[in-house]
Each structure stands twice: as C-alpha cells, then as structure tokens.
Design a protein around this motif. Sequence first.
Motif, PDB file in Angstrom:
ATOM      1  N   TYR A 202       0.842  -1.193   0.000  1.00 19.19           N
ATOM      2  CA  TYR A 202       0.000   0.000   0.000  1.00 19.19           C
ATOM      3  C   TYR A 202       0.878   1.244   0.000  1.00 19.19           C
ATOM      4  O   TYR A 202       2.035   1.198   0.430  1.00 19.19           O
ATOM      5  N   ARG A 203       0.323   2.344  -0.450  1.00 20.42           N
ATOM      6  CA  ARG A 203       1.108   3.573  -0.530  1.00 20.42           C
ATOM      7  C   ARG A 203       0.326   4.719   0.088  1.00 20.42           C
ATOM      8  O   ARG A 203      -0.872   4.878  -0.170  1.00 20.42           O
ATOM      9  N   GLY A 204       1.019   5.512   0.908  1.00 27.45           N
ATOM     10  CA  GLY A 204       0.383   6.683   1.494  1.00 27.45           C
ATOM     11  C   GLY A 204       0.475   6.698   3.003  1.00 27.45           C
ATOM     12  O   GLY A 204       1.234   5.946   3.614  1.00 27.45           O
ATOM     13  N   LYS A 205      -0.326   7.543   3.611  1.00 27.36           N
ATOM     14  CA  LYS A 205      -0.347   7.692   5.056  1.00 27.36           C
ATOM     15  C   LYS A 205      -0.844   6.403   5.701  1.00 27.36           C
ATOM     16  O   LYS A 205      -1.793   5.778   5.230  1.00 27.36           O
ATOM     17  N   TYR A 206      -0.223   6.018   6.808  1.00 26.93           N
ATOM     18  CA  TYR A 206      -0.471   4.703   7.392  1.00 26.93           C
ATOM     19  C   TYR A 206      -1.943   4.457   7.710  1.00 26.93           C
ATOM     20  O   TYR A 206      -2.516   3.435   7.320  1.00 26.93           O
ATOM     21  N   GLU A 207      -2.603   5.392   8.411  1.00 25.01           N
ATOM     22  CA  GLU A 207      -3.989   5.157   8.804  1.00 25.01           C
ATOM     23  C   GLU A 207      -4.931   5.079   7.598  1.00 25.01           C
ATOM     24  O   GLU A 207      -5.943   4.385   7.642  1.00 25.01           O
ATOM     25  N   VAL A 208      -4.563   5.768   6.512  1.00 20.98           N
ATOM     26  CA  VAL A 208      -5.375   5.709   5.296  1.00 20.98           C
ATOM     27  C   VAL A 208      -5.211   4.346   4.621  1.00 20.98           C
ATOM     28  O   VAL A 208      -6.189   3.732   4.169  1.00 20.98           O
ATOM     29  N   THR A 209      -3.978   3.857   4.582  1.00 13.87           N
ATOM     30  CA  THR A 209      -3.746   2.549   3.961  1.00 13.87           C
ATOM     31  C   THR A 209      -4.406   1.434   4.769  1.00 13.87           C
ATOM     32  O   THR A 209      -4.845   0.432   4.206  1.00 13.87           O
ATOM     33  N   LEU A 210      -4.521   1.615   6.084  1.00 12.24           N
ATOM     34  CA  LEU A 210      -5.152   0.581   6.914  1.00 12.24           C
ATOM     35  C   LEU A 210      -6.619   0.413   6.573  1.00 12.24           C
ATOM     36  O   LEU A 210      -7.125  -0.715   6.496  1.00 12.24           O
ATOM     37  N   GLU A 211      -7.317   1.513   6.349  1.00 11.43           N
ATOM     38  CA  GLU A 211      -8.741   1.377   5.983  1.00 11.43           C
ATOM     39  C   GLU A 211      -8.879   0.700   4.622  1.00 11.43           C
ATOM     40  O   GLU A 211      -9.757  -0.133   4.413  1.00 11.43           O
ATOM     41  N   GLN A 212      -7.993   1.049   3.696  1.00  7.81           N
ATOM     42  CA  GLN A 212      -8.015   0.410   2.378  1.00  7.81           C
ATOM     43  C   GLN A 212      -7.771  -1.096   2.503  1.00  7.81           C
ATOM     44  O   GLN A 212      -8.448  -1.914   1.880  1.00  7.81           O
ATOM     45  N   TYR A 213      -6.784  -1.428   3.329  1.00 12.50           N
ATOM     46  CA  TYR A 213      -6.460  -2.847   3.589  1.00 12.50           C
ATOM     47  C   TYR A 213      -7.658  -3.592   4.176  1.00 12.50           C
ATOM     48  O   TYR A 213      -8.013  -4.690   3.719  1.00 12.50           O
ATOM     49  N   ILE A 214      -8.301  -3.009   5.180  1.00 12.22           N
ATOM     50  CA  ILE A 214      -9.441  -3.667   5.818  1.00 12.22           C
ATOM     51  C   ILE A 214     -10.609  -3.807   4.843  1.00 12.22           C
ATOM     52  O   ILE A 214     -11.259  -4.859   4.782  1.00 12.22           O
ATOM     53  N   LYS A 215     -10.838  -2.777   4.066  1.00 10.96           N
ATOM     54  CA  LYS A 215     -11.915  -2.839   3.068  1.00 10.96           C
ATOM     55  C   LYS A 215     -11.669  -3.976   2.087  1.00 10.96           C
ATOM     56  O   LYS A 215     -12.579  -4.770   1.782  1.00 10.96           O
ATOM     57  N   GLU A 216     -10.455  -4.058   1.578  1.00 12.93           N
ATOM     58  CA  GLU A 216     -10.131  -5.113   0.609  1.00 12.93           C
ATOM     59  C   GLU A 216     -10.176  -6.504   1.243  1.00 12.93           C
ATOM     60  O   GLU A 216     -10.536  -7.480   0.590  1.00 12.93           O
ATOM     61  N   ARG A 217      -9.826  -6.578   2.525  1.00 19.00           N
ATOM     62  CA  ARG A 217      -9.782  -7.877   3.205  1.00 19.00           C
ATOM     63  C   ARG A 217     -11.186  -8.412   3.491  1.00 19.00           C
ATOM     64  O   ARG A 217     -11.399  -9.625   3.507  1.00 19.00           O
ATOM     65  N   LEU A 218     -12.137  -7.516   3.720  1.00 21.95           N
ATOM     66  CA  LEU A 218     -13.440  -7.944   4.234  1.00 21.95           C
ATOM     67  C   LEU A 218     -14.614  -7.733   3.284  1.00 21.95           C
ATOM     68  O   LEU A 218     -15.623  -8.439   3.384  1.00 21.95           O
ATOM     69  N   SER A 219     -14.508  -6.778   2.369  1.00 17.95           N
ATOM     70  CA  SER A 219     -15.674  -6.407   1.559  1.00 17.95           C
ATOM     71  C   SER A 219     -16.070  -7.473   0.552  1.00 17.95           C
ATOM     72  O   SER A 219     -15.213  -8.069  -0.114  1.00 17.95           O
ATOM     73  N   GLY A 220     -17.367  -7.701   0.447  1.00 23.29           N
ATOM     74  CA  GLY A 220     -17.917  -8.519  -0.626  1.00 23.29           C
ATOM     75  C   GLY A 220     -17.539  -9.979  -0.594  1.00 23.29           C
ATOM     76  O   GLY A 220     -17.682 -10.682  -1.596  1.00 23.29           O
ATOM     77  N   LEU A 221     -17.060 -10.465   0.539  1.00 25.19           N
ATOM     78  CA  LEU A 221     -16.663 -11.862   0.626  1.00 25.19           C
ATOM     79  C   LEU A 221     -17.726 -12.663   1.363  1.00 25.19           C
ATOM     80  O   LEU A 221     -18.192 -12.264   2.422  1.00 25.19           O
ATOM     81  N   ASP A 222     -18.116 -13.788   0.785  1.00 19.42           N
ATOM     82  CA  ASP A 222     -19.158 -14.595   1.412  1.00 19.42           C
ATOM     83  C   ASP A 222     -18.605 -15.848   2.071  1.00 19.42           C
ATOM     84  O   ASP A 222     -19.360 -16.707   2.524  1.00 19.42           O
ATOM     85  N   ASP A 223     -17.268 -15.972   2.142  1.00 17.04           N
ATOM     86  CA  ASP A 223     -16.694 -17.171   2.756  1.00 17.04           C
ATOM     87  C   ASP A 223     -16.022 -16.879   4.090  1.00 17.04           C
ATOM     88  O   ASP A 223     -15.195 -17.654   4.566  1.00 17.04           O
ATOM     89  N   ILE A 224     -16.372 -15.752   4.715  1.00 16.91           N
ATOM     90  CA  ILE A 224     -15.797 -15.401   6.012  1.00 16.91           C
ATOM     91  C   ILE A 224     -16.688 -15.930   7.123  1.00 16.91           C
ATOM     92  O   ILE A 224     -17.899 -15.712   7.130  1.00 16.91           O
TER      93      ILE A 224
END
Length: 286
Positions: A202-224
């Motif tokens: 990820y690139r940018g300010k740490y707290e901003v990249t964390l939200e992006q990371y969490i969104k990508e990790r959790l969004s739209g997944l039905d196998d969690i």
Amino acid sequence: MANKVIIASDSTSDLSPELIAKYNISILPLGVNFGDEKFTDGVDIDPEYIYKRYQETKELPKTSAANLDEFIEFFKKLTADGSEVVIFTISSEMSSTYNNARLAALEVGNVYVVDSRNLSTGIGLLVINACELANDGYSAKDIAEKSWELTKFVDASFVIDSLEFLHKGGRCSGLAAFGANLLSLKPCINVKGGKMGVGKKYRGKYEVTLEQYIKERLSGLDDIDSKRVFVTHAGCSDDIVNKCVAAVKKYGKFEEILITRAGCTVSSHCGRNTLGVLFVRKSEVV
C-alpha cells in the motif's frame, strides 16, 4: 468420566490477559534475549521496552523457543492431576517451538501438540475455538484433530508502517527498505503455508492505507466465518486502533471483535505501528 482438557499455547498467540483468564488458557512464554541478557516474553519484558531500547541502542532482541526441558516441566504440571492437554505453537516454519513441544509430549504423555501454521492471533483464533470445543465436552484427541484441520482456514495478515525492524533483523534488504520508505510503501505481510510473505504494498499515510487494507480484506466476501475477528496491533495509537475497529464494523459482519496488543515476538520483528485483521474463512486459505 472423561479427563479434564486443558488448552495451552506458547506466548506468541498474543492473547490478552482478559481472554487468557476468561478461557482459562495456560501460556508458556518464549525467551527474548539481548545478547547475554535473557528475558521471558510477557513476564519481565514487554514491547515498549524493546522499542525504547532500540531507540537508544539500535539493538534488537533475538526470540528463542522454549526448550525441551521447559516443555517437559510445563506439561508435567498440567497433567499431574490426570488432565489432558492440547497445546498450540507458533508455525514450525518459523520456530523450533513445535518440535520441542512434540518431543516433550512424547515423553510426558496425555499431551496433543498442534502446529498452528501461523503466528500471533492467527494462533489465538485456534486456541479460543479449542476452548469452546473443550467446554462442549470434546476429548483432547478430537479437539486436536479439529484444530489441525482448522489451521487451513485461518486468514492472517498485517500491514507494516516501516521496514526498519525487518531490515535491522536481516529480513529485508537495505535497498528494499530504502525504496519502501522513499515511496511511503506499507507492505502487507500474509501468512500462507506456515510462512510469512509480502503481499500487496500500500502507498500513502499509514492510517489511510489501513482502511483500504481492511476494506479489501473484508468487503464482498461470502466465505468469512462471522463468529469473531481479531484486530491485533503492535503499539498503534488508540486513534488508529479505533478507526480500524470502525472500519471492521463497516466492511465486515462479525459477532465479536477482539482487540489485542502483539507481544514481543511480532513487535521485535515488525516494529511499532503494525496492525492486522485476523479471522477464519469457510474455505481454505490458498
């Protein structure tokens, strides 16, 4: 009457004192050494001491597995009343802890050792699940077998703010660290096949990249598996942690969100400002 089952773990599971007390988990701490100075993880050393000492001396500790004798003593105490033990260790790809525990279990008996194939609360997810199985009356053997199977479904990852500790510890080249810092890259460390590897950067300010990371990790997944998720961090500010918990609530649908502070092992390898979301999937992690 079935024997009592005790659930145990080495200290790399990064479970909070509250969770350890709630589930009555037995913890065997690993060693943390600065040269000839020997400490015990979570007993006489904590991550803040590691950060402070590094700031003053640029020296990082070496973590060490519990040895065979320590495991034998630990297991003998737990099984003295006839109890059986299921113990979880950090991945055998990362440490000799599992093999030492396995050899000690053979000598003591009534001990089942599970190689978590993971670290931090990737282990913690397995430990708490095992505690719930024990409370439901499963035998130690059945808990161990179910736990071995569950290791394939744990999704563990962290985003690191700086590569300084990884570089200093010899796990990252100076050129890679320089390039990452120059470009403000925040690498995601994934655990797969029992090993740590670099995923997306990820690139940018740490707290901003964390939200992006969490969104990508959790969004739209039905196998969690929605039962629980860990938000585990190494010295992040309350503001960053709270924003990440809010993001987990926004993008995920978990019944329980558990916040824990990483112990000395993760902290000494990754440094301050490391944060991950860890959970279980319904399909194997590949």
